[in-house]
Design a protein around this motif. Structure first.
Motif, short mmCIF file in Angstrom:
data_model
loop_
_atom_site.label_atom_id
_atom_site.label_comp_id
_atom_site.label_asym_id
_atom_site.label_seq_id
_atom_site.Cartn_x
_atom_site.Cartn_y
_atom_site.Cartn_z
N LEU A 1 0.78 -1.22 0.01
CA LEU A 1 -0.11 0.00 -0.13
C LEU A 1 0.84 1.28 -0.14
O LEU A 1 0.53 2.24 -0.51
N LEU A 2 1.94 1.19 0.63
CA LEU A 2 2.79 2.25 0.83
C LEU A 2 3.51 2.69 -0.44
O LEU A 2 3.45 3.92 -1.02
N THR A 3 4.08 1.58 -1.21
CA THR A 3 4.45 1.81 -2.52
C THR A 3 3.53 2.38 -3.45
O THR A 3 3.93 3.22 -4.42
N ALA A 4 2.47 1.93 -3.64
CA ALA A 4 1.49 2.19 -4.71
C ALA A 4 0.94 3.62 -4.35
O ALA A 4 0.85 4.41 -5.22
N LEU A 5 0.62 4.04 -2.83
CA LEU A 5 0.29 5.42 -2.76
C LEU A 5 1.48 6.35 -2.99
O LEU A 5 1.29 7.57 -3.46
N ALA A 6 2.83 6.00 -2.77
CA ALA A 6 3.78 6.80 -2.77
C ALA A 6 3.80 7.19 -4.36
O ALA A 6 4.19 8.37 -4.69
N GLY A 7 3.90 6.25 -5.37
CA GLY A 7 3.91 6.45 -6.60
C GLY A 7 2.71 7.45 -7.12
O GLY A 7 2.85 8.38 -7.85
N PHE A 8 1.51 7.02 -6.54
CA PHE A 8 0.17 7.88 -6.82
C PHE A 8 0.59 9.37 -6.63
O PHE A 8 0.20 10.46 -7.07
N THR A 9 0.97 9.66 -5.06
CA THR A 9 1.28 10.92 -4.62
C THR A 9 2.13 11.69 -5.42
O THR A 9 2.06 12.95 -5.78
N ALA A 10 3.28 11.03 -5.88
CA ALA A 10 4.50 11.73 -6.88
C ALA A 10 3.88 12.17 -8.11
O ALA A 10 4.04 13.35 -8.38
N TRP A 11 2.85 11.60 -8.60
CA TRP A 11 2.15 11.88 -9.67
C TRP A 11 1.38 13.07 -9.50
O TRP A 11 1.21 13.96 -10.27
N ALA A 12 0.47 13.00 -8.54
CA ALA A 12 -0.44 14.18 -7.94
C ALA A 12 0.21 15.45 -7.83
O ALA A 12 -0.27 16.49 -8.31
N LEU A 13 1.53 15.37 -7.15
CA LEU A 13 2.36 16.70 -7.08
C LEU A 13 2.70 17.19 -8.27
O LEU A 13 2.83 18.17 -8.56
N ASP B 1 -11.99 9.47 -10.36
CA ASP B 1 -11.41 9.93 -11.57
C ASP B 1 -9.98 10.30 -11.54
O ASP B 1 -9.30 10.04 -12.65
N ARG B 2 -9.44 10.54 -10.39
CA ARG B 2 -8.02 10.76 -10.55
C ARG B 2 -7.21 9.60 -10.40
O ARG B 2 -6.26 9.30 -11.19
N VAL B 3 -7.63 8.51 -9.85
CA VAL B 3 -7.06 6.98 -10.18
C VAL B 3 -7.21 6.66 -11.37
O VAL B 3 -6.07 5.96 -11.88
N ASP B 4 -8.38 6.78 -12.00
CA ASP B 4 -8.32 6.34 -13.47
C ASP B 4 -7.27 7.05 -14.34
O ASP B 4 -6.89 6.58 -15.04
N THR C 1 -6.82 -1.60 -6.99
CA THR C 1 -7.44 -2.08 -5.65
C THR C 1 -6.77 -1.48 -4.40
O THR C 1 -7.20 -1.23 -3.49
N GLN C 2 -5.37 -1.32 -4.61
CA GLN C 2 -4.50 -0.94 -3.48
C GLN C 2 -4.88 0.47 -3.23
O GLN C 2 -5.32 0.85 -2.15
N LEU C 3 -5.18 1.33 -4.10
CA LEU C 3 -5.40 2.85 -4.01
C LEU C 3 -6.73 3.10 -3.49
O LEU C 3 -7.01 3.92 -2.84
N ARG C 4 -7.64 2.10 -4.04
CA ARG C 4 -8.86 2.09 -3.90
C ARG C 4 -9.11 1.96 -2.35
O ARG C 4 -9.85 2.68 -1.43
#
Length: 336
Positions: free
Chosen positions: A75-87, A102-105, A126-129
């Protein structure tokens, strides 16, 4: 009076662990799970995240209540990648504004993630959800019991009339002519005529013509990739002026701008450069096309001509039903 000693059957260590637990700690995690979260990222990992961003990731995963160190780390690694993209997208790190469907898609359909195997993307989703549903209050995630895994060909929900209006407002505010033209083409031909992104990319002024009657307005001829056949579709009359302006501004060449013949969606990179308010969901050509489909079904367009205009043999009506207007059809069903 001396300080009361702890009962004989209570461990001082247990008391300390409870005192130091995170305020978002919500389950009977083992010390190893908490250590995994608190120790993220590991020394050998280099992440483009500052301390407050890493703490955002840690807090969110604590709220997700992982049961094992392995689950916590995934979960940490999945969210870290998403967070970097969001920034990178200048999105606010507020769960209800960034951890949305929408953002996850958008995250999973852009960049190198587009090349991942479908199973890998499904696992990431699934992890991000799981993290999103634990940390958001207003984001429209479905209940666990009602969740349906997102298939690549799932019917994506149409946009609302208000969202379409705001997209048009945003189109005129794009920082470059190229972005303004591309976004206008997307709105005119995906929402106005139900064309796919791959069909929009090659459109030229020569593919646009006036209908034989005032009733028809502008017609657009779309050709499936790699074939000589095609279909002609009327463009929504509300976009008459926009179509005429596109033909004047770009009398030769692709209306939406330069494109590469190789990628399946060569305009995805341009779409990622659009400047949209964070209050709007990502602009997706598939959702614009679905909006067009639902609007025509609501208008009472017969199914056969609609299928022909859409260039398909069937529609997922059962998946579209939640987005269609409810009308009192008793009289019609009675033959009146």
């Amino acid at each position: 009076m001396s300080e009361q000693a702890p009962p004989q059957n209570e461990s001082p260590t247990t008391t300390v662990e409870t005192k130091e637990a995170s305020p978002v700690y919500r389950g009977p995690h083992s010390e190893t799970v908490l250590a995994t979260i608190d120790g993220f990222p590991r020394a050998q990992h280099v992440l483009p995240l500052e301390a407050q961003h890493i703490e955002f990731v840690r807090d969110a995963v604590r709220a997700a209540d992982p049961k094992t160190p392995k689950t916590a780390y995934k979960l940490l690694t999945a969210l870290a990648g998403f967070t970097a993209w969001a920034l990178e997208q200048d999105l606010p790190l507020a769960p209800d504004r960034v951890l949305t469907p929408d953002r996850v898609d958008e995250y999973l359909s852009t960049g190198r993630r587009r090349d991942l195997a479908p199973g890998t993307r499904a696992t990431l989703r699934t992890q991000l959800r799981r993290v999103a549903r634990a940390t958001t209050r207003t984001a429209p995630w479905p209940a666990e019991t009602n969740f349906v895994y997102l298939r690549p060909n799932r019917f994506l929900p149409p946009y609302t009339p208000a969202q379409i209006k705001h997209y048009w407002d945003a189109a005129s505010l794009q920082p470059t002519l190229r972005l303004r033209r591309y976004m206008t083409c997307l709105l005119v031909f995906a929402h106005g005529a139900g064309l796919r992104s791959i069909e929009i990319r090659a459109l030229t002024a020569a593919d646009i013509s006036l209908g034989a009657s005032e009733e028809a307005g502008w017609l657009v001829h779309a050709s499936p990739r790699g074939t000589a056949r095609g279909r002609t579709v009327p463009v929504l009359r509300r976009y008459d002026r926009a179509v005429a302006q596109l033909r004047v501004d770009r009398p030769t060449g692709a209306l939406a701008g330069r494109y590469d013949d190789d990628p399946d969606d060569p305009l995805a990179k341009i779409r990622g450069q659009l400047r949209l308010p964070t209050s709007l969901p990502p602009l997706d050509p598939r959702r614009l096309r679905n909006t067009w489909l639902c609007e025509h079904l609501d208008r009472g367009v017969a199914l056969r001509p609609l299928l022909e205009a859409a260039g398909v043999k069937s529609l997922r009506i059962s998946e579209m039903l939640p987005y269609l207007q409810e009308v009192n059809a008793t009289a019609r069903l009675a033959g009146n």
